[in-house]
Design a protein around this motif. Structure first.
Motif, short mmCIF file in Angstrom:
data_model
loop_
_atom_site.label_atom_id
_atom_site.label_comp_id
_atom_site.label_asym_id
_atom_site.label_seq_id
_atom_site.Cartn_x
_atom_site.Cartn_y
_atom_site.Cartn_z
N ALA A 136 0.83 -1.21 0.00
CA ALA A 136 0.00 0.00 0.00
C ALA A 136 0.86 1.26 0.00
O ALA A 136 0.49 2.28 -0.62
CB ALA A 136 -0.93 0.00 1.21
N GLN A 137 2.00 1.22 0.67
CA GLN A 137 2.89 2.38 0.73
C GLN A 137 3.43 2.76 -0.64
O GLN A 137 3.74 3.92 -0.91
CB GLN A 137 4.07 2.10 1.68
CG GLN A 137 3.69 2.09 3.15
CD GLN A 137 3.38 3.48 3.68
OE1 GLN A 137 3.92 4.47 3.20
NE2 GLN A 137 2.50 3.55 4.66
N SER A 138 3.55 1.76 -1.52
CA SER A 138 4.13 2.02 -2.84
C SER A 138 3.17 2.71 -3.80
O SER A 138 3.58 3.15 -4.87
CB SER A 138 4.61 0.70 -3.46
OG SER A 138 3.49 -0.13 -3.77
N CYS A 139 1.90 2.78 -3.44
CA CYS A 139 0.92 3.40 -4.35
C CYS A 139 0.01 4.38 -3.61
O CYS A 139 -1.18 4.48 -3.93
CB CYS A 139 0.10 2.33 -5.06
SG CYS A 139 -0.67 1.11 -3.98
N LEU A 196 -7.03 -1.07 0.65
CA LEU A 196 -6.35 -0.12 -0.22
C LEU A 196 -7.11 1.19 -0.36
O LEU A 196 -6.51 2.24 -0.61
CB LEU A 196 -6.12 -0.75 -1.60
CG LEU A 196 -5.13 -1.91 -1.62
CD1 LEU A 196 -5.22 -2.68 -2.94
CD2 LEU A 196 -3.70 -1.40 -1.41
N SER A 197 -8.43 1.14 -0.20
CA SER A 197 -9.24 2.36 -0.33
C SER A 197 -8.92 3.38 0.75
O SER A 197 -9.26 4.55 0.62
CB SER A 197 -10.73 2.01 -0.31
OG SER A 197 -11.14 1.58 0.98
N ARG A 198 -8.25 2.98 1.81
CA ARG A 198 -7.89 3.92 2.87
C ARG A 198 -6.82 4.89 2.41
O ARG A 198 -6.79 6.04 2.84
CB ARG A 198 -7.35 3.16 4.09
CG ARG A 198 -8.31 2.14 4.70
CD ARG A 198 -7.62 1.39 5.82
NE ARG A 198 -8.40 0.26 6.30
CZ ARG A 198 -7.94 -0.63 7.17
NH1 ARG A 198 -6.70 -0.50 7.65
NH2 ARG A 198 -8.70 -1.63 7.56
N THR A 199 -5.93 4.43 1.52
CA THR A 199 -4.79 5.26 1.12
C THR A 199 -4.68 5.48 -0.38
O THR A 199 -3.87 6.28 -0.83
CB THR A 199 -3.48 4.62 1.63
OG1 THR A 199 -3.40 3.27 1.13
CG2 THR A 199 -3.43 4.59 3.14
N ASN A 208 -18.79 2.00 -0.10
CA ASN A 208 -17.51 2.73 -0.13
C ASN A 208 -17.42 3.54 -1.43
O ASN A 208 -17.31 2.96 -2.52
CB ASN A 208 -16.36 1.73 -0.04
CG ASN A 208 -15.02 2.42 0.20
OD1 ASN A 208 -14.76 3.50 -0.32
ND2 ASN A 208 -14.17 1.79 0.99
N PRO A 209 -17.40 4.86 -1.35
CA PRO A 209 -17.38 5.69 -2.57
C PRO A 209 -16.05 5.63 -3.31
O PRO A 209 -15.97 6.07 -4.46
CB PRO A 209 -17.66 7.10 -2.03
CG PRO A 209 -17.17 7.07 -0.62
CD PRO A 209 -17.44 5.69 -0.13
N ARG A 210 -15.02 5.09 -2.67
CA ARG A 210 -13.70 5.03 -3.31
C ARG A 210 -13.48 3.74 -4.11
O ARG A 210 -12.45 3.58 -4.76
CB ARG A 210 -12.61 5.17 -2.25
CG ARG A 210 -12.65 6.51 -1.52
CD ARG A 210 -11.64 6.54 -0.39
NE ARG A 210 -10.27 6.51 -0.86
CZ ARG A 210 -9.58 7.58 -1.26
NH1 ARG A 210 -10.16 8.78 -1.24
NH2 ARG A 210 -8.33 7.48 -1.66
N ILE A 211 -14.46 2.83 -4.05
CA ILE A 211 -14.33 1.56 -4.77
C ILE A 211 -15.36 1.51 -5.90
O ILE A 211 -16.55 1.74 -5.68
CB ILE A 211 -14.54 0.36 -3.83
CG1 ILE A 211 -13.49 0.36 -2.72
CG2 ILE A 211 -14.46 -0.95 -4.61
CD1 ILE A 211 -13.68 -0.74 -1.70
N ARG A 212 -14.89 1.16 -7.09
CA ARG A 212 -15.79 0.97 -8.22
C ARG A 212 -15.69 -0.49 -8.66
O ARG A 212 -14.60 -1.00 -8.92
CB ARG A 212 -15.43 1.88 -9.38
CG ARG A 212 -16.37 1.69 -10.56
CD ARG A 212 -16.16 2.68 -11.67
NE ARG A 212 -17.09 2.43 -12.77
CZ ARG A 212 -17.08 3.09 -13.92
NH1 ARG A 212 -16.20 4.07 -14.11
NH2 ARG A 212 -17.95 2.80 -14.87
N VAL A 213 -16.82 -1.17 -8.72
CA VAL A 213 -16.86 -2.58 -9.09
C VAL A 213 -17.17 -2.71 -10.59
O VAL A 213 -18.13 -2.13 -11.09
CB VAL A 213 -17.93 -3.34 -8.27
CG1 VAL A 213 -17.97 -4.81 -8.69
CG2 VAL A 213 -17.64 -3.21 -6.78
#
Length: 263
Positions: free
Chosen positions: A74-77, A98-101, A129-134
């Motif tokens: 996660a730190q790499s992106c 991953l949606s946290r960062t 979760n508004p940061r995730i698109r399926v």
């Protein structure tokens, strides 16, 4: 070091190739020809995780193509859009983490829906979760990169429509194949080939007593870790199961009346 302390004999650089024998006298043959005989067997041969077959993906593994979603990956992106490929719980949990960062997080699923492969609570969290698109019925067909991955090309399997999604990293969770072919089909498995054990055996268990936890369809043969059906696919869980199985070997001998260890 701990194994050596307790007198464990380590046989390195060989694979289990065949399984034979009868209760109380099992034989495991390795691909170098050596045969090991024992009264009890603990199978911990794991599983081989499926790789992304998109051209060029192998050269990016460990850099922008990942098969785990931990803090390190996660730190790499941070702050970048990412793609998560897979429709199971592992993929859903990775997308949530991953949606946290990172964002947006594109969750790419080959199937028609998530209901057949993912837990309801996780589906609800992803939907909210508004940061995730399926993306359903979607398959990744190409990586777009120069010095780093910048996007992926995907195809809607139903409509045949091709799209390009921005993504600075790709996380792959498309299942695993258990390393159990060497058993020759002797032990009961689920529909995906993972070994059934304990209470999951049902009619596959024929002994007079109830099966012990981690005991397979043959008494005295146990399975732990990723090769076992229903196991939590994590190192810590496999270690705990292995420790428990060693203790259960002695419990099995007590129940079945064994008095001598066959080496």
């Amino acid at each position: 070091m701990q194994a050596a302390k307790f007198g464990v004999r380590l046989h390195r650089n060989a694979r289990a190739a065949a399984f034979a024998g009868r209760p109380g006298r099992r034989c495991v043959t390795c691909d170098d020809g050596r045969v090991f005989r024992a009264r009890d067997v603990i199978i911990a041969t794991g599983a081989e995780y499926r790789r992304l077959t998109v051209p060029g993906a192998e050269s990016w593994e460990g850099n922008s193509v990942h098969y785990a979603a931990t803090v390190a990956e996660a730190q790499s992106c941070l702050g970048k859009p990412v793609a998560v490929i897979g429709g199971g719980n592992s993929a859903g949990q990775a997308a949530m983490f991953l949606s946290r960062t990172s964002g947006p997080v594109h969750l790419l699923v080959r199937g028609e829906d998530l209901e057949h492969s993912m837990s309801r609570y996780l589906i609800e969290e992803i939907t909210a979760n508004p940061r995730i698109r399926v993306w359903l019925r979607t398959e990744t067909v190409a990586l777009v990169a120069d010095s780093e991955i910048t996007a992926i090309d995907v195809v809607d399997r139903k409509a045949g429509r091709r799209s390009r999604l921005e993504a600075g990293a790709v996380f792959v969770f498309i299942g695993a194949t258990p390393c159990t072919s060497w058993l020759g089909g002797r032990l009961a498995t689920d529909r995906n080939g993972f070994l059934l054990s304990g209470q999951d055996l049902d009619s596959a268990w024929e002994a007079d007593r109830a099966p012990l936890p981690f005991e397979t369809s043959e008494p005295g043969v146990f399975c732990v870790g990723d090769a076992r059906s229903g196991s939590v696919k994590r190192v810590a869980a496999a270690v705990g199961e292995g420790s428990a199985a060693v203790r259960l070997v002695f419990e099995r001998r007590r129940l079945d009346g064994d008095r001598h260890l066959l080496m």
